[in-house]
Scaffold this motif. Structure first.
Motif, short mmCIF file in Angstrom:
data_model
loop_
_atom_site.label_atom_id
_atom_site.label_comp_id
_atom_site.label_asym_id
_atom_site.label_seq_id
_atom_site.Cartn_x
_atom_site.Cartn_y
_atom_site.Cartn_z
N LEU A 185 46.56 47.38 42.82
CA LEU A 185 45.23 47.95 43.08
C LEU A 185 45.36 49.34 43.70
N LEU A 186 46.27 49.48 44.66
CA LEU A 186 46.44 50.77 45.33
C LEU A 186 47.02 51.81 44.37
N ASP A 187 48.01 51.41 43.59
CA ASP A 187 48.67 52.36 42.69
C ASP A 187 47.73 52.84 41.58
N ASN A 188 46.79 51.99 41.17
CA ASN A 188 45.90 52.32 40.06
C ASN A 188 44.48 52.66 40.52
N ASN A 189 44.36 52.83 41.82
CA ASN A 189 43.08 53.24 42.42
C ASN A 189 41.92 52.34 41.96
N VAL A 190 42.14 51.03 42.00
CA VAL A 190 41.10 50.06 41.65
C VAL A 190 40.23 49.84 42.89
N VAL A 191 39.06 50.48 42.91
CA VAL A 191 38.20 50.44 44.09
C VAL A 191 36.79 50.01 43.71
N LYS A 192 36.11 49.46 44.71
CA LYS A 192 34.69 49.16 44.61
C LYS A 192 34.02 49.68 45.87
N GLY A 193 33.03 50.54 45.67
CA GLY A 193 32.38 51.13 46.84
C GLY A 193 33.32 51.96 47.67
N GLY A 194 34.34 52.53 47.03
CA GLY A 194 35.30 53.37 47.75
C GLY A 194 36.36 52.60 48.51
N GLU A 195 36.44 51.26 48.30
CA GLU A 195 37.40 50.45 49.04
C GLU A 195 38.21 49.56 48.09
N TYR A 196 39.42 49.22 48.52
CA TYR A 196 40.29 48.31 47.79
C TYR A 196 39.99 46.89 48.26
N GLN A 197 39.63 46.00 47.33
CA GLN A 197 39.13 44.68 47.70
C GLN A 197 40.14 43.57 47.37
N LEU A 198 40.33 42.67 48.32
CA LEU A 198 41.20 41.52 48.10
C LEU A 198 40.75 40.70 46.90
N THR A 199 39.44 40.54 46.71
CA THR A 199 38.94 39.70 45.62
C THR A 199 39.40 40.21 44.25
N ASP A 200 39.61 41.53 44.10
CA ASP A 200 40.12 42.04 42.83
C ASP A 200 41.55 41.55 42.58
N GLY A 201 42.34 41.51 43.65
CA GLY A 201 43.69 40.97 43.52
C GLY A 201 43.67 39.48 43.20
N LEU A 202 42.76 38.73 43.84
CA LEU A 202 42.65 37.30 43.56
C LEU A 202 42.25 37.06 42.11
N GLU A 203 41.32 37.88 41.61
CA GLU A 203 40.87 37.72 40.23
C GLU A 203 42.03 37.96 39.26
N ASN A 204 42.84 38.98 39.51
CA ASN A 204 44.00 39.24 38.65
C ASN A 204 44.98 38.07 38.67
N MET A 205 45.19 37.49 39.86
CA MET A 205 46.10 36.35 39.97
C MET A 205 45.55 35.15 39.18
N LYS A 206 44.25 34.92 39.29
CA LYS A 206 43.63 33.80 38.58
C LYS A 206 43.74 33.99 37.07
N GLN A 207 43.54 35.24 36.62
CA GLN A 207 43.63 35.51 35.18
C GLN A 207 45.03 35.28 34.64
N LYS A 208 46.02 35.34 35.51
CA LYS A 208 47.40 35.08 35.10
C LYS A 208 47.74 33.60 35.13
N GLY A 209 46.75 32.76 35.43
CA GLY A 209 46.96 31.32 35.38
C GLY A 209 47.42 30.70 36.69
N MET A 210 47.35 31.45 37.79
CA MET A 210 47.76 30.87 39.06
C MET A 210 46.70 29.89 39.56
N LYS A 211 47.17 28.86 40.25
CA LYS A 211 46.31 27.76 40.69
C LYS A 211 45.70 28.05 42.05
N PHE A 212 44.36 28.10 42.08
CA PHE A 212 43.62 28.28 43.32
C PHE A 212 42.83 27.00 43.60
#
Length: 336
Positions: A185-212
Motif C-alpha cells: 500500500l505504501l509503495d503504490n500510494n494506495v490511499v483513501k482520504g489521504g491515508e493508508y488504511q489497514l482495511t485495504d491490506g485486509l481486503e488484498n489478503m482476503k482476495q488471495k484466499g487467506m482465512k479470516f
C-alpha cells in the motif's frame, strides 16, 4: 506472540484530560487504558507475550515512554517504542513498527476495552475481534458465510449486511505477511482520504484466499470522550467487583466516610466526612472532604471538598471546591 499498539493520537475529544498525557494512559479503575487492554488481550490469547510495541508521537516525551515500557515489563514482556509523527492512516501507523512484525502478532488500537471469553483460532490467517451491535450503520462490520468465515468488510453499511462491528483488535498468524501487504500500500500510494488504511491490506489478503474468522467479544467499551470514558470506568468497576477483585487500598485513610461499591480507592487516598460510590475511581493520594461523589473518575493527587459530584472526570493535581455536579476538570486546574 507480539502485540502492536498504535497510539500516536493525543485524543482531542478527551481534552482537557489529554493535554498533559495521551489518552491511552488515562486510568480506568486504577490502571491506564492501554495497560488494561494488553492485559486482557494476554488473557484471551493465552500465550507468552514476547514483546509489546507501542507506536506513539515523539512529542509524548520520555516519561510516557518509560511508563509504557513498565507496563510491558509488568506482563513479563519486552517493551519497544516506535514513532508516528504524521497522521497518515492505520496502515502507516502499524508499519512504523515493521521491525516487530514477525511471527504471530496482535494489532490493537488503544482507545477501546473489552471483556471476552473465546478461544483464539490460531489456525486462521487472521482473527478480527467483533461485537454484536444494535446499530451497525455506525460501524465497520464483517460479513460471514455459512462456515463462519469473513467474506467481506463493510464500512458503515446503509443497508443491513451484518451486526458484527469491528472493535479494532486483530490477530495475524504471520506478521511478515501483514507487513508485506501494508508495504505494498505504501509503495503504490494506495490511499483513501489521504491515508493508508489497514482495511485495504485486509481486503488484498482476503482476495488471495487467506482465512479470516471473527472473535466475538462479550463487552466492548469505548474511551473516546469524557462521557463514554466515565461510563467505561463504571462498567469496568462492576466487572472487577463481580470478579471478586479487592479495589480498596490498605493505605487509604477513611474517616467518618462511606464507600458504596463498586469503587476503586487508590494508595494514600484520604476520605473525610464523605460518601463515595457507586462507580467511582479515586487515584493515588486524592483527598476528599465533605464530599458526595458517584459515577465519576478522579485521577491522582486531586483535592476535592464541599462537593456533590455525579458523572464527573477530574484530572491529576486538580483542586475543586464548589457545588457543580457534572464536571470535567483537567490536570492542575483549580476551582475554588
Amino acid at each position: 506472540m507480539k502485540i502492536i499498539v498504535p497510539m500516536a493520537g493525543r485524543g482531542s475529544r478527551l481534552r482537557p484530560h489529554t493535554l498533559t498525557i495521551p489518552k491511552p494512559l488515562i486510568p480506568i479503575a486504577g490502571k491506564p487504558i492501554v495497560h488494561r487492554l494488553v492485559e486482557d488481550i494476554a488473557g484471551v490469547i493465552n500465550q507468552e507475550i514476547e514483546e509489546i510495541a507501542f507506536i506513539i508521537h515523539e512529542s509524548f516525551g520520555k516519561q510516557v515512554e518509560e511508563d509504557l515500557i513498565a507496563i510491558a515489563e509488568k506482563l513479563g514482556s519486552k517493551g519497544r517504542i516506535y514513532y508516528q509523527n504524521e497522521a497518515l492512516g492505520t496502515a502507516h501507523a502499524i508499519m512504523c513498527a515493521k521491525d516487530s512484525m514477525s511471527g504471530p502478532i496482535v494489532v490493537a488500537y488503544a482507545d477501546t476495552l473489552f471483556r471476552a471469553d473465546f478461544a483464539l483460532d490460531t489456525s486462521a490467517d487472521s482473527v478480527i475481534w467483533v461485537k454484536q451491535v444494535e446499530d451497525p450503520s455506525a460501524f465497520g462490520v464483517v460479513q460471514l458465510n455459512g462456515n463462519n468465515q469473513i467474506v467481506d468488510f463493510v464500512e458503515k453499511p446503509k443497508e443491513f449486511v451484518s451486526d458484527l462491528a469491528i472493535i479494532g483488535i486483530y490477530y495475524f498468524k504471520s506478521g511478515e505477511t501483514l507487513r508485506s501487504e501494508l508495504q505494498y500500500l505504501l509503495d503504490n500510494n494506495v490511499v483513501k482520504g489521504g491515508e493508508y488504511q489497514l482495511t485495504d491490506g485486509l481486503e488484498n489478503m482476503k482476495q488471495k484466499g487467506m482465512k479470516f474468522v471473527p472473535g466475538k467479544v462479550d463487552e466492548w467499551m469505548d474511551c473516546g470522550n469524557k462521557e463514554v470514558t466515565v461510563d467505561t470506568n463504571s462498567r469496568m468497576l462492576r466487572f472487577l467487583h463481580n470478579d471478586g477483585v479487592n479495589m480498596v487500598s490498605a493505605s487509604a485513610r477513611i474517616e467518618n466516610s462511606t464507600i458504596i461499591p463498586p469503587c476503586f480507592i487508590g494508595d494514600d487516598v484520604v476520605l473525610i466526612n464523605s460518601t463515595v460510590g457507586p462507580n467511582v475511581s479515586l487515584g493515588r493520594a486524592t483527598h476528599l472532604t465533605n464530599t458526595t461523589i458517584k459515577n465519576s473518575l478522579v485521577q491522582t493527587h486531586a483535592h476535592i471538598k464541599n462537593a456533590d459530584l455525579d458523572n464527573a472526570m477530574i484530572g491529576n493535581h486538580a483542586a475543586f471546591d464548589g457545588n457543580f455536579k457534572a464536571v470535567s476538570i483537567g490536570d492542575y486546574s483549580v476551582l475554588e
